[in-house]
Write a protein that holds these residues in place. Sequence first.
Motif, PDB file in Angstrom:
ATOM      1  N   PHE A 125    -119.257  81.316  57.947  1.00 27.77           N
ATOM      2  CA  PHE A 125    -118.172  82.075  57.343  1.00 27.77           C
ATOM      3  C   PHE A 125    -117.142  82.449  58.404  1.00 27.77           C
ATOM      4  O   PHE A 125    -117.496  82.713  59.550  1.00 27.77           O
ATOM      5  CB  PHE A 125    -118.704  83.378  56.736  1.00 27.77           C
ATOM      6  CG  PHE A 125    -119.858  83.212  55.799  1.00 27.77           C
ATOM      7  CD1 PHE A 125    -121.155  83.100  56.296  1.00 27.77           C
ATOM      8  CD2 PHE A 125    -119.664  83.171  54.439  1.00 27.77           C
ATOM      9  CE1 PHE A 125    -122.230  82.954  55.442  1.00 27.77           C
ATOM     10  CE2 PHE A 125    -120.727  83.020  53.574  1.00 27.77           C
ATOM     11  CZ  PHE A 125    -122.021  82.915  54.066  1.00 27.77           C
ATOM     12  N   LEU A 136    -130.640  79.886  50.584  1.00 27.49           N
ATOM     13  CA  LEU A 136    -131.843  80.174  49.813  1.00 27.49           C
ATOM     14  C   LEU A 136    -131.826  79.289  48.577  1.00 27.49           C
ATOM     15  O   LEU A 136    -130.970  79.434  47.721  1.00 27.49           O
ATOM     16  CB  LEU A 136    -131.893  81.641  49.406  1.00 27.49           C
ATOM     17  CG  LEU A 136    -131.936  82.641  50.550  1.00 27.49           C
ATOM     18  CD1 LEU A 136    -131.898  84.056  50.006  1.00 27.49           C
ATOM     19  CD2 LEU A 136    -133.181  82.429  51.392  1.00 27.49           C
ATOM     20  N   GLY A 152    -131.687  81.028  45.259  1.00 27.42           N
ATOM     21  CA  GLY A 152    -130.592  81.959  45.015  1.00 27.42           C
ATOM     22  C   GLY A 152    -130.778  83.250  45.786  1.00 27.42           C
ATOM     23  O   GLY A 152    -131.704  83.392  46.570  1.00 27.42           O
ATOM     24  N   GLY A 153    -129.956  84.199  45.526  1.00 23.56           N
ATOM     25  CA  GLY A 153    -130.022  85.450  46.263  1.00 23.56           C
ATOM     26  C   GLY A 153    -129.156  85.396  47.494  1.00 23.56           C
ATOM     27  O   GLY A 153    -128.352  84.494  47.666  1.00 23.56           O
ATOM     28  N   PHE A 154    -129.348  86.347  48.349  1.00 17.84           N
ATOM     29  CA  PHE A 154    -128.474  86.477  49.512  1.00 17.84           C
ATOM     30  C   PHE A 154    -129.298  86.708  50.758  1.00 17.84           C
ATOM     31  O   PHE A 154    -130.175  87.548  50.792  1.00 17.84           O
ATOM     32  CB  PHE A 154    -127.502  87.632  49.303  1.00 17.84           C
ATOM     33  CG  PHE A 154    -126.555  87.370  48.181  1.00 17.84           C
ATOM     34  CD1 PHE A 154    -126.889  87.684  46.887  1.00 17.84           C
ATOM     35  CD2 PHE A 154    -125.341  86.757  48.421  1.00 17.84           C
ATOM     36  CE1 PHE A 154    -126.033  87.411  45.843  1.00 17.84           C
ATOM     37  CE2 PHE A 154    -124.479  86.479  47.385  1.00 17.84           C
ATOM     38  CZ  PHE A 154    -124.831  86.811  46.087  1.00 17.84           C
ATOM     39  N   GLU A 155    -128.962  85.972  51.751  1.00 17.48           N
ATOM     40  CA  GLU A 155    -129.637  86.127  53.025  1.00 17.48           C
ATOM     41  C   GLU A 155    -128.711  86.861  53.978  1.00 17.48           C
ATOM     42  O   GLU A 155    -127.492  86.816  53.854  1.00 17.48           O
ATOM     43  CB  GLU A 155    -130.022  84.743  53.573  1.00 17.48           C
ATOM     44  CG  GLU A 155    -130.890  84.776  54.812  1.00 17.48           C
ATOM     45  CD  GLU A 155    -132.115  85.659  54.656  1.00 17.48           C
ATOM     46  OE1 GLU A 155    -133.120  85.197  54.086  1.00 17.48           O
ATOM     47  OE2 GLU A 155    -132.049  86.821  55.105  1.00 17.48           O
ATOM     48  N   THR A 156    -129.293  87.525  54.939  1.00 18.43           N
ATOM     49  CA  THR A 156    -128.537  88.289  55.925  1.00 18.43           C
ATOM     50  C   THR A 156    -127.530  87.400  56.633  1.00 18.43           C
ATOM     51  O   THR A 156    -127.853  86.275  57.019  1.00 18.43           O
ATOM     52  CB  THR A 156    -129.498  88.888  56.946  1.00 18.43           C
ATOM     53  OG1 THR A 156    -130.420  89.729  56.260  1.00 18.43           O
ATOM     54  CG2 THR A 156    -128.752  89.691  58.006  1.00 18.43           C
ATOM     55  N   GLN A 157    -126.320  87.913  56.824  1.00 17.39           N
ATOM     56  CA  GLN A 157    -125.337  87.221  57.642  1.00 17.39           C
ATOM     57  C   GLN A 157    -125.413  87.769  59.057  1.00 17.39           C
ATOM     58  O   GLN A 157    -125.479  88.981  59.261  1.00 17.39           O
ATOM     59  CB  GLN A 157    -123.935  87.407  57.074  1.00 17.39           C
ATOM     60  CG  GLN A 157    -123.731  86.681  55.754  1.00 17.39           C
ATOM     61  CD  GLN A 157    -122.294  86.669  55.296  1.00 17.39           C
ATOM     62  OE1 GLN A 157    -121.372  86.985  56.027  1.00 17.39           O
ATOM     63  NE2 GLN A 157    -122.080  86.269  54.036  1.00 17.39           N
ATOM     64  N   TYR A 158    -125.363  86.870  60.032  1.00 11.65           N
ATOM     65  CA  TYR A 158    -125.376  87.235  61.434  1.00 11.65           C
ATOM     66  C   TYR A 158    -123.988  86.957  62.003  1.00 11.65           C
ATOM     67  O   TYR A 158    -123.447  85.877  61.809  1.00 11.65           O
ATOM     68  CB  TYR A 158    -126.436  86.430  62.184  1.00 11.65           C
ATOM     69  CG  TYR A 158    -127.828  86.737  61.718  1.00 11.65           C
ATOM     70  CD1 TYR A 158    -128.404  86.017  60.678  1.00 11.65           C
ATOM     71  CD2 TYR A 158    -128.561  87.774  62.292  1.00 11.65           C
ATOM     72  CE1 TYR A 158    -129.682  86.310  60.228  1.00 11.65           C
ATOM     73  CE2 TYR A 158    -129.838  88.070  61.854  1.00 11.65           C
ATOM     74  CZ  TYR A 158    -130.388  87.337  60.811  1.00 11.65           C
ATOM     75  OH  TYR A 158    -131.648  87.639  60.371  1.00 11.65           O
ATOM     76  N   PHE A 159    -123.479  87.945  62.727  1.00 13.68           N
ATOM     77  CA  PHE A 159    -122.089  87.889  63.155  1.00 13.68           C
ATOM     78  C   PHE A 159    -121.954  87.620  64.646  1.00 13.68           C
ATOM     79  O   PHE A 159    -122.775  88.051  65.457  1.00 13.68           O
ATOM     80  CB  PHE A 159    -121.396  89.212  62.847  1.00 13.68           C
ATOM     81  CG  PHE A 159    -121.045  89.376  61.403  1.00 13.68           C
ATOM     82  CD1 PHE A 159    -121.999  89.793  60.489  1.00 13.68           C
ATOM     83  CD2 PHE A 159    -119.768  89.085  60.949  1.00 13.68           C
ATOM     84  CE1 PHE A 159    -121.686  89.937  59.142  1.00 13.68           C
ATOM     85  CE2 PHE A 159    -119.439  89.221  59.618  1.00 13.68           C
ATOM     86  CZ  PHE A 159    -120.398  89.647  58.710  1.00 13.68           C
ATOM     87  N   GLY A 160    -120.871  86.940  64.979  1.00 17.47           N
ATOM     88  CA  GLY A 160    -120.477  86.794  66.365  1.00 17.47           C
ATOM     89  C   GLY A 160    -119.731  88.036  66.827  1.00 17.47           C
ATOM     90  O   GLY A 160    -119.468  88.949  66.040  1.00 17.47           O
TER      91      GLY A 160
END
Lengths: 116, 113
Positions: free
Chosen positions: A33, A97, A100-108
């Motif tokens: 993203f 996934l 479905g559903g949402f997985e954690t986003q990891y940010f720079g």
Amino acid sequence: DVKVTQSSRYLVKRTGEKVFLECVQDMDHENMFWYRQDPGLGLRLIYFSYDVKMKEKGDIPEGYSVSREKKERFSLILESASTNQTSMYLCASSLSLTAGGFETQYFGPGTRLLVL
Amino acid sequence: AQSVTQPDIHITVSEGASLELRCNYSYGATPYLFWYVQSPGQGLQLLLKYFSGDTLVQGIKGFEAEFKRSQSSFNLRKPSVHWSDAAEYFCAVGATYGQNFVFGPGTRLSVLP
């Protein structure tokens, strides 16, 4: 440990220049993203990608394009930078996934871009 | 469409005091909810998340959040704030399309010594 890196912490560019912001993740994540962050507006999604060579527009894609040639790398391109694109740009990645559903986003850490 | 509001733009608390940051969301189904923290000059770090089950969620750094469906809220709490908690806090909800989040505008927390 989870790692998302962005090529620059700070950038200064001139109006009309073509600008490339690079993001690399080492977690084998499918999703990547690009957000921009402005005071009082929070994070707004520019583009995202579910897979190599795939891209989808987010909420504010105008003036931007993206490229994802490899799974680990997601580039944001400002074709002709303008002063209203001065902002903090954040890249993130997450797993897909299948159910479905949402997985954690990891940010720079973010790239602070100033367009003069 | 989903939306997230954080009514408090800026909150100041004294070190050792309790903290509650408010988050309200608009979403038609069971939401996926997240709280992230951003220290100055840094990216966002996940504090905690709620997908289902127990409505009181424990996170890192001593934070917790409670999901209240009837109030469409997911407020973040900490019983005793430390000076290092000074940062900006973002609430987010999973959107209906893809794997996208909708973020709130953020609440900036200042901590007085």
